[in-house]
Scaffold this motif. Structure first.
Motif, PDB file in Angstrom:
ATOM      1  N   LEU A 156       5.438   3.492   9.822  1.00 38.98           N
ATOM      2  CA  LEU A 156       6.780   3.811   9.320  1.00 38.98           C
ATOM      3  C   LEU A 156       6.844   5.257   8.848  1.00 38.98           C
ATOM      4  O   LEU A 156       7.778   5.986   9.175  1.00 38.98           O
ATOM      5  N   SER A 157       5.860   5.675   8.083  1.00 40.45           N
ATOM      6  CA  SER A 157       5.825   7.052   7.565  1.00 40.45           C
ATOM      7  C   SER A 157       5.820   8.064   8.695  1.00 40.45           C
ATOM      8  O   SER A 157       6.528   9.071   8.643  1.00 40.45           O
ATOM      9  N   ALA A 158       5.029   7.811   9.726  1.00 37.88           N
ATOM     10  CA  ALA A 158       4.936   8.737  10.854  1.00 37.88           C
ATOM     11  C   ALA A 158       6.259   8.800  11.611  1.00 37.88           C
ATOM     12  O   ALA A 158       6.730   9.887  11.964  1.00 37.88           O
ATOM     13  N   THR A 159       6.876   7.663  11.829  1.00 39.42           N
ATOM     14  CA  THR A 159       8.142   7.614  12.558  1.00 39.42           C
ATOM     15  C   THR A 159       9.249   8.327  11.789  1.00 39.42           C
ATOM     16  O   THR A 159      10.056   9.047  12.379  1.00 39.42           O
ATOM     17  N   LEU A 160       9.276   8.135  10.485  1.00 39.51           N
ATOM     18  CA  LEU A 160      10.352   8.691   9.653  1.00 39.51           C
ATOM     19  C   LEU A 160       9.991  10.038   9.033  1.00 39.51           C
ATOM     20  O   LEU A 160      10.790  10.613   8.303  1.00 39.51           O
ATOM     21  N   MET A 161       8.785  10.530   9.318  1.00 40.69           N
ATOM     22  CA  MET A 161       8.308  11.808   8.782  1.00 40.69           C
ATOM     23  C   MET A 161       8.412  11.854   7.264  1.00 40.69           C
ATOM     24  O   MET A 161       8.994  12.763   6.676  1.00 40.69           O
ATOM     25  N   LEU A 162       7.867  10.821   6.630  1.00 40.90           N
ATOM     26  CA  LEU A 162       7.858  10.701   5.171  1.00 40.90           C
ATOM     27  C   LEU A 162       6.429  10.729   4.658  1.00 40.90           C
ATOM     28  O   LEU A 162       5.510  10.269   5.344  1.00 40.90           O
ATOM     29  N   THR A 163       6.266  11.216   3.440  1.00 40.38           N
ATOM     30  CA  THR A 163       4.956  11.124   2.794  1.00 40.38           C
ATOM     31  C   THR A 163       4.706   9.667   2.422  1.00 40.38           C
ATOM     32  O   THR A 163       5.643   8.862   2.338  1.00 40.38           O
ATOM     33  N   SER A 164       3.456   9.344   2.166  1.00 39.24           N
ATOM     34  CA  SER A 164       3.150   7.962   1.778  1.00 39.24           C
ATOM     35  C   SER A 164       3.832   7.609   0.456  1.00 39.24           C
ATOM     36  O   SER A 164       4.298   6.484   0.272  1.00 39.24           O
ATOM     37  N   GLY A 165       3.933   8.582  -0.454  1.00 43.79           N
ATOM     38  CA  GLY A 165       4.618   8.325  -1.724  1.00 43.79           C
ATOM     39  C   GLY A 165       6.101   8.050  -1.532  1.00 43.79           C
ATOM     40  O   GLY A 165       6.658   7.141  -2.157  1.00 43.79           O
ATOM     41  N   GLY A 166       6.734   8.829  -0.673  1.00 46.36           N
ATOM     42  CA  GLY A 166       8.157   8.612  -0.373  1.00 46.36           C
ATOM     43  C   GLY A 166       8.387   7.264   0.275  1.00 46.36           C
ATOM     44  O   GLY A 166       9.357   6.565  -0.027  1.00 46.36           O
ATOM     45  N   MET A 167       7.470   6.878   1.167  1.00 52.35           N
ATOM     46  CA  MET A 167       7.598   5.589   1.840  1.00 52.35           C
ATOM     47  C   MET A 167       7.407   4.449   0.855  1.00 52.35           C
ATOM     48  O   MET A 167       8.150   3.474   0.870  1.00 52.35           O
ATOM     49  N   THR A 168       6.429   4.584  -0.038  1.00 51.95           N
ATOM     50  CA  THR A 168       6.168   3.521  -1.016  1.00 51.95           C
ATOM     51  C   THR A 168       7.403   3.256  -1.872  1.00 51.95           C
ATOM     52  O   THR A 168       7.758   2.099  -2.115  1.00 51.95           O
ATOM     53  N   GLY A 169       8.065   4.306  -2.316  1.00 47.79           N
ATOM     54  CA  GLY A 169       9.274   4.130  -3.125  1.00 47.79           C
ATOM     55  C   GLY A 169      10.370   3.380  -2.370  1.00 47.79           C
ATOM     56  O   GLY A 169      11.022   2.488  -2.930  1.00 47.79           O
ATOM     57  N   ARG A 170      10.565   3.731  -1.117  1.00 49.55           N
ATOM     58  CA  ARG A 170      11.572   3.034  -0.316  1.00 49.55           C
ATOM     59  C   ARG A 170      11.180   1.582  -0.087  1.00 49.55           C
ATOM     60  O   ARG A 170      12.016   0.686  -0.192  1.00 49.55           O
ATOM     61  N   LEU A 171       9.912   1.360   0.237  1.00 51.41           N
ATOM     62  CA  LEU A 171       9.460  -0.012   0.469  1.00 51.41           C
ATOM     63  C   LEU A 171       9.602  -0.859  -0.781  1.00 51.41           C
ATOM     64  O   LEU A 171      10.016  -2.027  -0.708  1.00 51.41           O
ATOM     65  N   ASP A 172       9.269  -0.297  -1.942  1.00 48.21           N
ATOM     66  CA  ASP A 172       9.418  -1.035  -3.206  1.00 48.21           C
ATOM     67  C   ASP A 172      10.851  -1.489  -3.397  1.00 48.21           C
ATOM     68  O   ASP A 172      11.117  -2.656  -3.711  1.00 48.21           O
ATOM     69  N   ALA A 207      14.942  -5.832  -2.975  1.00 53.61           N
ATOM     70  CA  ALA A 207      16.254  -6.285  -2.511  1.00 53.61           C
ATOM     71  C   ALA A 207      16.154  -7.442  -1.519  1.00 53.61           C
ATOM     72  O   ALA A 207      17.183  -7.978  -1.085  1.00 53.61           O
ATOM     73  N   GLY A 208      14.952  -7.814  -1.153  1.00 52.59           N
ATOM     74  CA  GLY A 208      14.763  -8.934  -0.236  1.00 52.59           C
ATOM     75  C   GLY A 208      15.004  -8.597   1.225  1.00 52.59           C
ATOM     76  O   GLY A 208      15.213  -9.497   2.042  1.00 52.59           O
ATOM     77  N   LEU A 209      14.939  -7.313   1.568  1.00 53.45           N
ATOM     78  CA  LEU A 209      15.217  -6.897   2.944  1.00 53.45           C
ATOM     79  C   LEU A 209      13.948  -6.791   3.789  1.00 53.45           C
ATOM     80  O   LEU A 209      14.024  -6.778   5.021  1.00 53.45           O
ATOM     81  N   LEU A 210      12.805  -6.705   3.133  1.00 56.86           N
ATOM     82  CA  LEU A 210      11.535  -6.679   3.846  1.00 56.86           C
ATOM     83  C   LEU A 210      10.462  -7.250   2.939  1.00 56.86           C
ATOM     84  O   LEU A 210      10.673  -7.439   1.739  1.00 56.86           O
ATOM     85  N   CYS A 211       9.321  -7.542   3.539  1.00 54.86           N
ATOM     86  CA  CYS A 211       8.176  -8.016   2.753  1.00 54.86           C
ATOM     87  C   CYS A 211       6.925  -7.316   3.248  1.00 54.86           C
ATOM     88  O   CYS A 211       6.848  -6.878   4.394  1.00 54.86           O
ATOM     89  N   ARG A 212       5.980  -7.170   2.337  1.00 51.30           N
ATOM     90  CA  ARG A 212       4.688  -6.573   2.665  1.00 51.30           C
ATOM     91  C   ARG A 212       3.633  -7.660   2.564  1.00 51.30           C
ATOM     92  O   ARG A 212       3.582  -8.390   1.573  1.00 51.30           O
ATOM     93  N   ASN A 213       2.812  -7.751   3.602  1.00 51.70           N
ATOM     94  CA  ASN A 213       1.747  -8.749   3.648  1.00 51.70           C
ATOM     95  C   ASN A 213       0.457  -8.073   4.080  1.00 51.70           C
ATOM     96  O   ASN A 213       0.488  -7.034   4.749  1.00 51.70           O
ATOM     97  N   PRO A 214      -0.676  -8.687   3.725  1.00 53.96           N
ATOM     98  CA  PRO A 214      -1.951  -8.131   4.185  1.00 53.96           C
ATOM     99  C   PRO A 214      -2.004  -8.101   5.713  1.00 53.96           C
ATOM    100  O   PRO A 214      -1.501  -8.996   6.385  1.00 53.96           O
ATOM    101  N   ASP A 215      -2.621  -7.055   6.246  1.00 52.13           N
ATOM    102  CA  ASP A 215      -2.809  -6.935   7.692  1.00 52.13           C
ATOM    103  C   ASP A 215      -3.975  -7.823   8.085  1.00 52.13           C
ATOM    104  O   ASP A 215      -5.099  -7.628   7.601  1.00 52.13           O
TER     105      ASP A 215
END
Length: 167
Positions: A81-97, A102-110
């Motif tokens: 996601l970060s690579a596609t959207l050209m975001l830092t990992s910190g920026g991505m983490t904030g959006r994912l949180d 909001a219940g729009l996505l979930c994070r699970n172990p790979d």
């Protein structure tokens, strides 16, 4: 189109001022990019307002939309996601949180990497993004409504050619 005072815009006013003080300058590039920037800003602002009606910002929309267009099972790693959207990992983490809360996505172990995570769009997120992307396309369609279909195609081709030359 013949240029008259009646059909001049704000960018023409700027380039006219430059012609008055620096008649030696070719301001056509300024006019092109001035218009591209103004159009992009105006449409982006309208897209932001549109996506806000769905409870997401433009940046958050981009995350959910990236998952949606990746195809079933609508799962990517935070790194993808970060690579596609050209975001830092910190920026991505904030959006994912925010999107997870909001219940729009979930994070699970790979399952293939015990240190990694997978981000997956939820049913709620899938419904929201399908509605929001259609609404966003309507905003874009409205912005292009002053052009005929073949003009839109020609513009798209010219912008593709321009983009290839700049990066």
């Amino acid at each position: 189109m013949l240029m008259t005072e009646a059909n001049k815009d704000a960018v023409d006013a700027i380039t006219d001022q430059w012609h008055a003080v620096r008649p030696d300058l070719d301001t056509v590039p300024m006019a092109v990019f001035g218009r591209i920037n103004r159009i992009a800003r105006a449409v982006s602002d309208e897209m932001e307002r549109t996506y806000n009606r769905y409870g997401v910002s433009l940046g958050e929309f981009d995350v959910v939309a990236t998952l949606r267009r990746s195809g079933a099972p609508y799962t990517l790693s935070p790194r993808q996601l970060s690579a596609t959207l050209m975001l830092t990992s910190g920026g991505m983490t904030g959006r994912l949180d925010k999107l997870e809360k909001a219940g729009l996505l979930c994070r699970n172990p790979d399952p293939n990497d015990r240190r990694g995570l997978q981000v997956t769009i939820t049913e709620r997120g899938l419904k929201l993004i399908d509605e929001a992307v259609a609404a966003g396309l309507e905003v874009q369609r409205a912005a292009l409504s002053g052009l005929a279909g073949e003009e839109v195609e020609a513009l798209s081709g010219l912008l593709r050619k321009l983009m290839a030359g700049v990066g």
